[in-house]
Design an enzyme around this catalytic site. Structure first.
Site, short mmCIF file in Angstrom:
data_model
loop_
_atom_site.label_atom_id
_atom_site.label_comp_id
_atom_site.label_asym_id
_atom_site.label_seq_id
_atom_site.Cartn_x
_atom_site.Cartn_y
_atom_site.Cartn_z
N ASP A 90 0.87 -1.17 0.00
CA ASP A 90 0.00 0.00 0.00
C ASP A 90 0.91 1.22 0.00
O ASP A 90 2.13 1.10 0.08
CB ASP A 90 -0.95 -0.03 1.20
CG ASP A 90 -0.21 0.07 2.52
OD1 ASP A 90 1.02 0.25 2.52
OD2 ASP A 90 -0.88 -0.01 3.57
N ASP A 288 -8.13 -7.17 0.63
CA ASP A 288 -7.17 -7.41 1.71
C ASP A 288 -7.85 -6.99 3.00
O ASP A 288 -8.70 -6.11 2.99
CB ASP A 288 -5.90 -6.57 1.53
CG ASP A 288 -6.13 -5.13 1.95
OD1 ASP A 288 -6.66 -4.35 1.13
OD2 ASP A 288 -5.82 -4.77 3.10
N CYS A 326 -13.87 -27.28 6.73
CA CYS A 326 -12.58 -26.70 6.34
C CYS A 326 -11.49 -27.77 6.24
O CYS A 326 -11.49 -28.76 6.98
CB CYS A 326 -12.18 -25.64 7.36
SG CYS A 326 -10.62 -24.82 6.96
N CYS A 328 -8.12 -27.03 6.49
CA CYS A 328 -6.83 -26.51 6.97
C CYS A 328 -6.25 -27.40 8.07
O CYS A 328 -6.93 -28.26 8.63
CB CYS A 328 -6.97 -25.06 7.45
SG CYS A 328 -7.55 -24.88 9.14
N CYS A 331 -8.24 -27.42 11.38
CA CYS A 331 -9.53 -28.14 11.40
C CYS A 331 -9.36 -29.64 11.17
O CYS A 331 -10.21 -30.42 11.60
CB CYS A 331 -10.46 -27.54 10.36
SG CYS A 331 -10.85 -25.82 10.73
N HIS A 357 -6.55 -20.81 10.24
CA HIS A 357 -7.90 -21.19 9.81
C HIS A 357 -8.64 -20.01 9.18
O HIS A 357 -9.27 -20.15 8.13
CB HIS A 357 -8.73 -21.75 10.97
CG HIS A 357 -10.18 -21.78 10.63
ND1 HIS A 357 -10.71 -22.71 9.77
CD2 HIS A 357 -11.20 -20.92 10.94
CE1 HIS A 357 -12.00 -22.45 9.58
NE2 HIS A 357 -12.32 -21.37 10.28
ZN LIG Z 1 -9.82 -24.52 9.11
#
Ligand SMILES: [Zn+2]
Length: 397
Positions: A90, A288, A326, A328, A331, A357
């Site tokens: 930025d 973002d 999820c 990830c 999870c 996550h």
């Molecule tokens: Zn997750």
């Protein structure tokens, strides 16, 4: 280089591929925010594991510490933070206007007080451009005057006019740097002390549209930006800064038919899951926000049913995953009961696991929308209705 190809569209929503010097970004895409050259609590390997393709870094923060010259000495921002995929910086405008150190704005630039050493500093359009060039991200942003979300017409007009004047100066400076006609800075010795073995910097500059929630200002600003040059992308700034959400959606909706189709559209500082979905439906490609990592560190997790607070006593003996949908590491590995224990016991691993996550959640959300847009035939509106019905379900948090 710096190409954007729209691949499929559904209403105003579209999917595309943005090609940059350090790789490609499939859109719609969410960029995690690496404020100080690091996405808090997450390593580049973590970011790759959750599918991040582009990361945002803050020019203001890297300028005051460690300084762009230090980053250049250590090989430029990609090498410094060990992130070999696309980066966007930025311009520092948002920080100097929103942080407590803001002192004074005039046509030349902004005077502010460093939050690190208290020193008075000035950021001008030229310096903001030079600092970003020295950092070497794939995409640099023009230095803009950010007015508060609820600003009246006169204040928003003033900020828009200044932003447009500054855009011309940023573009001129960026062109000179790209052409190699000048050294690193205007207010001292040429300082781009970059190891000569590194490849030359390839960077594009994107303008930022201001105008608050005033429709006529937004449309006029857009027109004048497009007349000013041929850009490779366009950012919409000054939203999600305190105005009602409905206002933000309305501004995007009104603006969308006037945005040139071939340019990627970046909505700065957005957002939360519901904002991502609403903005993709209104034609936005890039986002973002610090929300996933900030909320994650506070123990707040995004799930398909809404946000939950993992500290909640209800999770004390919960064997289930944080978010059953999820994929990830958090999870697929840990129980809610264990994650709650980490937060209650103030263990650092908890901060990493919830941040991981939450970033994955927003990246998956973008992936799901890409898939729906590609299906065509009204698949995105149907997906979005279903998503909203689940997300607004009360009771889980
Ligand atoms: Zn997750």
């Amino acid at each position: 280089m710096f190409e954007f190809q729209v691949e499929a569209a559904s209403g105003a929503a579209r999917t595309g591929t943005l090609t940059l010097p350090h790789g490609t970004v499939e859109t719609p895409a969410f960029m995690p925010v690496g404020t100080q050259g690091t996405v808090r609590a997450l390593s580049p390997a973590d970011l790759k594991a959750v599918g991040a393709t582009m990361v945002l870094a803050n020019t203001y923060h890297l300028h005051v510490r460690p300084g762009e010259d230090v980053v250049a000495r250590l090989g430029g921002l990609h090498r410094f933070m060990a992130w070999d995929r696309p980066l966007l910086t930025d311009s520092g405008g948002f920080q100097v206007f929103s942080l407590a150190g803001f002192r004074r704005v005039d046509d030349d630039g902004v005077e502010f007080q460093s939050h690190v050493d208290g020193g008075r500093r000035t950021l001008t359009p030229e310096r903001a451009t030079e600092i970003q060039w020295t950092l070497g991200a794939d995409i640099a942003m023009a230095f803009d005057h950010v007015a508060p979300g609820a600003a009246d017409l006169a204040t928003s007009r003033d900020a828009l006019e200044r932003t447009l004047r500054w855009l011309e100066r940023c573009a001129r400076r960026h062109q000179a740097l790209s052409d190699g006609r000048t050294g690193g800075r205007t207010d001292g010795p040429a300082s781009t002390d970059r190891p000569s073995a590194l490849p030359p910097i390839r960077q594009t500059l994107w303008p930022i549209l201001q105008g608050g929630t005033h429709r006529a200002l937004r449309e006029e600003g857009l027109q004048r930006i497009l007349e000013m040059g041929s850009w490779t992308g366009l950012a919409v700034g000054g939203l999600s800064v305190g105005e009602p959400k409905a206002k933000m959606y309305e501004v995007l909706e009104r603006l969308e038919p006037r945005l040139p189709g071939p340019l990627p559209r970046y909505l700065m500082g957005v957002g939360f899951p519901e904002d991502l979905v609403a903005a993709v439906e209104r034609g936005v490609d890039l986002f973002d926000c610090v929300a996933p990592t900030r909320n994650g560190r506070n123990g707040s997790a995004f799930t398909p049913q809404g946000q939950l607070n993992i500290r909640n006593a209800a999770f004390r003996t919960d064997e289930g995953p944080l978010d059953p949908a999820c994929d990830c590491e958090t999870c697929t590995t840990y129980s809610r009961g264990y994650l709650r224990h980490l937060f209650v016991a103030d263990e650092l691993l908890g901060l990493r696991l919830l941040s991981l996550h939450n970033v994955r959640y927003l990246i998956r959300l973008a992936e799901q929308m890409r898939a729906a847009i590609r299906k065509g035939d009204g698949a995105l509106p149907a997906w979005a209705d279903d998503w909203r019905r689940r997300y607004s379900q009360p009771g889980i948090a």
